[in-house]
Design an enzyme around this catalytic site. Structure first.
Site, PDB file in Angstrom:
ATOM      1  N   ASP A 163       0.729  -1.313  -0.164  1.00  0.00           N
ATOM      2  CA  ASP A 163      -0.083   0.090   0.026  1.00  0.00           C
ATOM      3  C   ASP A 163       0.991   1.175  -0.074  1.00  0.00           C
ATOM      4  OD1 ASP A 163      -2.854  -0.952   0.263  1.00  0.00           O
ATOM      5  OD2 ASP A 163      -1.968  -2.042   2.118  1.00  0.00           O
ATOM      6  N   HIS A 196      -4.401  -9.352   7.499  1.00  0.00           N
ATOM      7  CA  HIS A 196      -4.089 -10.112   6.396  1.00  0.00           C
ATOM      8  C   HIS A 196      -3.831 -11.523   6.586  1.00  0.00           C
ATOM      9  CE1 HIS A 196      -3.096  -5.766   5.234  1.00  0.00           C
ATOM     10  NE2 HIS A 196      -3.902  -6.273   4.130  1.00  0.00           N
ATOM     11  N   ASP A 219     -36.042 -30.589  20.609  1.00  0.00           N
ATOM     12  CA  ASP A 219     -34.396 -30.185  20.752  1.00  0.00           C
ATOM     13  C   ASP A 219     -34.032 -30.590  22.056  1.00  0.00           C
ATOM     14  OD1 ASP A 219     -35.981 -28.601  22.415  1.00  0.00           O
ATOM     15  OD2 ASP A 219     -35.326 -26.654  21.441  1.00  0.00           O
ATOM     16  N   CYS A 241     -37.052 -29.692  27.023  1.00  0.00           N
ATOM     17  CA  CYS A 241     -38.318 -29.713  27.584  1.00  0.00           C
ATOM     18  C   CYS A 241     -38.221 -30.157  28.983  1.00  0.00           C
ATOM     19  CB  CYS A 241     -39.447 -30.385  26.778  1.00  0.00           C
ATOM     20  SG  CYS A 241     -40.983 -30.347  27.579  1.00  0.00           S
ATOM     21  N   THR A 293     -40.873 -21.559  24.425  1.00  0.00           N
ATOM     22  CA  THR A 293     -42.172 -21.479  24.313  1.00  0.00           C
ATOM     23  C   THR A 293     -43.105 -21.941  25.281  1.00  0.00           C
ATOM     24  OG1 THR A 293     -41.777 -22.045  21.836  1.00  0.00           O
ATOM     25  CG2 THR A 293     -44.027 -22.325  22.515  1.00  0.00           C
ATOM     26  N   SER A 294     -42.586 -23.159  26.036  1.00  0.00           N
ATOM     27  CA  SER A 294     -43.393 -23.637  26.905  1.00  0.00           C
ATOM     28  C   SER A 294     -43.183 -22.776  28.190  1.00  0.00           C
ATOM     29  CB  SER A 294     -43.072 -25.175  27.459  1.00  0.00           C
ATOM     30  OG  SER A 294     -41.547 -24.938  27.924  1.00  0.00           O
ATOM     31  N   THR A 315     -49.501 -30.908  21.299  1.00  0.00           N
ATOM     32  CA  THR A 315     -48.692 -30.019  22.046  1.00  0.00           C
ATOM     33  C   THR A 315     -49.198 -30.258  23.447  1.00  0.00           C
ATOM     34  OG1 THR A 315     -50.484 -28.065  22.062  1.00  0.00           O
ATOM     35  CG2 THR A 315     -48.731 -28.216  20.251  1.00  0.00           C
ATOM     36  N   ASP A 317     -46.194 -36.250  23.061  1.00  0.00           N
ATOM     37  CA  ASP A 317     -45.705 -34.924  23.101  1.00  0.00           C
ATOM     38  C   ASP A 317     -45.056 -34.875  24.588  1.00  0.00           C
ATOM     39  OD1 ASP A 317     -45.574 -32.018  22.053  1.00  0.00           O
ATOM     40  OD2 ASP A 317     -46.521 -31.725  24.025  1.00  0.00           O
ATOM     41  N   GLY A 341     -44.130 -32.134  26.204  1.00  0.00           N
ATOM     42  CA  GLY A 341     -44.695 -31.226  26.959  1.00  0.00           C
ATOM     43  C   GLY A 341     -46.019 -31.566  27.580  1.00  0.00           C
TER      44      GLY A 341
END
Length: 590
Positions: free
Chosen positions: A113, A223, A414, A417, A461-462, A516, A573, A575
């Site tokens: 440069d 770099h 996932d 829970c 969510t739960s 659910t 489920d 939950g």
């Protein structure tokens, strides 16, 4: 090391990235042959000193992202990590900017440069254009001895210098003033970068050198070049080392900055490209804390963002600019020039001077103390011992069921829970067992106390569903308060639960049959309303849970999980199962 890219042709990538700047900033123009981004002449309101910079691509938003009103007038781009040619820079200086008032050519201090921008500066002078050249060098990661004749590299803090001199030029300063201010700012600036990994350039082979897991490279350049050394350190230890390299003026090899009590600083935290905004914010907080605690420095400005990158480099740099008197009068201090408005897509420092001046105090803010309806007593009564016995039985069932709920959720969701339900149940259990919790016979108060626990311990969510349901339950109970002492009978609970089910339906489309927790909840509430028999209601909840085994999910993460042939007819489920266990425990103790 991340080796996957959306582009395999680096030349095409650079050209399209440069062109995109004209799409996001309509005041810019693009010369694709010479890879120059420059301001459209009509966007410049009055003659001014032109500021021209640039460098290799791969450092975005630098340098083309800083072209615009209040910032650079033009930028020349090289290929990835390679300087633009002298001819590109010459075209930028002679053909793309208004050079009547002179030009400051200001790249970063890297050999390629310096040579190419320097050659362009000489060509500009030979053409009769008043020109100054300055190479920004702010890196304190490499000491003076190792830097040798080349000197410090230009890294993240250099963007502060570009902003300062550009704002000064926009304000009408002369080329001599702009050039002297660039030197002054550089003399009061030091930066250090660190990274967890080298980067991979699109279209190139995999590099041989990798940084081992658990190590971090301190003094990392932009770099892909190595830093001063590698260490095993957590974030606080890493930040401590980096700040020491910047601020230890007793180290003769790195005494680029001196500081005394009363000195004021601007702090810049720069993302090298691959650090998430969440982590970068956490890094900023750690740096600020250590500056205040260990160095008695409370920066007058804190600027955080992605300013000078190394492609997707998994690292960051810390820069400190010590304030110094520019000698140019009002409106032209370092801070005022940094705060000056700029129309450049790469500059992200949106807090104006007035906001900084008005809110310098970090004293705690006194919050309003709004009286919640939950704090008002009610006349619905239930013996505290009964409440603890019944709830305790249900909570124990939930806690004991955690391994099975987790196994179910690992198959169809996932996997979190069971842990979430257990965490909430244990927190409520702690409330019930704590002698200082002062639970009374007031049922509405007890439910509201439980609501607070759920809101603070159950996420996802739960957690939200339970919090909405329980808030509505407290409201449904209070609506049955006649003004005189009233026992909380099964009929009272049934009506309140029916109110909760109706309230919950406003916020979730989940209905029985959607697989659910509603498949366990609604049968319990409906049966209790019809029969006033908690055992019959718990049985209905269990049957509803069992029915979910043969259901196809239409809501929740189970919708996205494949391999249904492995679990349909076998796994309920998660939950719904956890809730039915709680309700069964309540029925056992009722």
């Amino acid at each position: 090391m991340q080796t996957k890219h959306f582009f395999s042709d680096p030349t095409h990538l650079v050209l399209t990235a440069l062109h995109s700047l004209t799409l996001t900033n309509p005041s810019l123009a693009f010369d694709p042959e010479n890879k120059i981004i420059f301001r459209r002449p009509e966007s410049i309101k009055k003659p001014k000193v032109a500021i021209v910079s640039g460098g290799g691509s791969g450092h975005e938003p630098a340098f083309a992202g800083y072209v615009g009103q209040g910032f650079l007038d033009a930028s020349a781009a090289g290929t990835i990590f390679a300087s633009p040619s002298a001819e590109q820079i010459r075209k930028a200086v002679l053909d793309c900017v208004d050079n009547e008032k002179g030009v400051l050519i200001i790249p970063m201090n890297y050999t390629g440069d310096v040579l190419n921008f320097g050659m362009a500066a000489e060509k500009a002078r030979a053409a009769g254009i008043k020109t100054e050249f300055f190479a920004i060098n702010d890196d304190a990661g490499v000491g003076k001895k190792k830097g040798g004749k080349v000197g410090r590299r230009g890294i993240g803090g250099g963007i502060l210098i570009l902003k300062i001199v550009s704002a000064l030029a926009e304000a009408g300063a002369s080329l001599d003033e702009v050039y002297a201010t660039a030197q002054l700012a550089n003399d009061h600036l030091a930066s250090v970068g660190s990274s967890l990994e080298h980067v991979h350039i699109p279209g190139r082979a995999m590099p041989e050198d990798v940084i081992p897991d658990g190590e971090v490279e301190i003094g990392m350049g932009i770099h892909n070049e190595p830093g001063s050394h590698r260490v095993k350190a957590n974030l606080p230890e890493l930040v401590q080392t980096m700040l020491f390299q910047i601020l230890d003026h007793n180290d003769p090899d790195r005494a680029f900055l001196t500081h005394q009590p009363g000195d004021e600083f601007v702090l810049l935290i720069n993302n090298l490209g691959g650090v998430s905004p969440l982590e970068l914010a956490g890094i900023t907080d750690e740096v600020y804390r250590q500056l205040e605690r260990d160095h008695e420095i409370k920066p007058v400005r804190v600027i955080q963002g992605t300013f000078l990158t190394s492609l997707n480099g998994l690292g960051f740099s810390i820069s400190l600019l010590k304030l110094a008197d520019t000698g140019l009068g009002a409106g032209k201090s370092f801070v005022e020039l940094l705060d000056a408005p700029a129309e450049a897509v790469g500059w992200s420092a949106p807090i104006p001077s007035s906001t900084w001046a008005a809110h310098r105090s970090d004293a705690p803010v006194k919050l309003k103390e709004t009286k919640l309806a939950a704090e008002k007593p009610s006349n619905l009564k239930l013996d505290v011992a009964v409440l603890k016995k019944v709830l305790g039985s249900g909570l124990k069932r939930v806690i004991d069921a955690e391994p099975l709920v987790t196994r179910y959720d690992t198959i169809v969701g996932d996997g979190d829970c069971g842990v979430g339900l257990k965490r909430g149940a244990e927190a409520i259990q702690a409330l019930l067992e704590n002698p200082s919790s002062n639970l009374t016979e007031d049922v509405v108060n007890a439910v509201n106390r439980i609501v607070t626990v759920v809101e603070n311990t159950m996420d996802g969510t739960s957690g939200a569903i339970y919090a909405i349901f329980l808030n509505a339950l407290a409201h449904g109970l209070r609506e049955q308060d006649t003004g005189s002492s009233t026992p909380a009978t099964a009929d009272v609970w049934a009506k309140a639960l029916n109110h909760s089910v109706n309230a919950l339906s406003k916020y979730t489309p989940a209905q029985p049959g959607d697989r659910t927790l509603v498949d366990a909840l609604v049968p319990f509430c409906n049966t209790l309303l019809e029969t006033k028999d908690v055992r019959a209601a718990a049985k209905a909840s269990h049957e509803g849970t069992e029915s979910t085994k043969s259901m196809k999910a239409s809501l929740g993460r189970s919708v996205y999980v494949g391999g249904e042939e492995e679990w349909v007819g076998k796994v309920p489920d998660p939950g719904a199962y956890g809730l039915s266990e709680f309700l069964a425990g309540i029925a056992d103790a009722a």
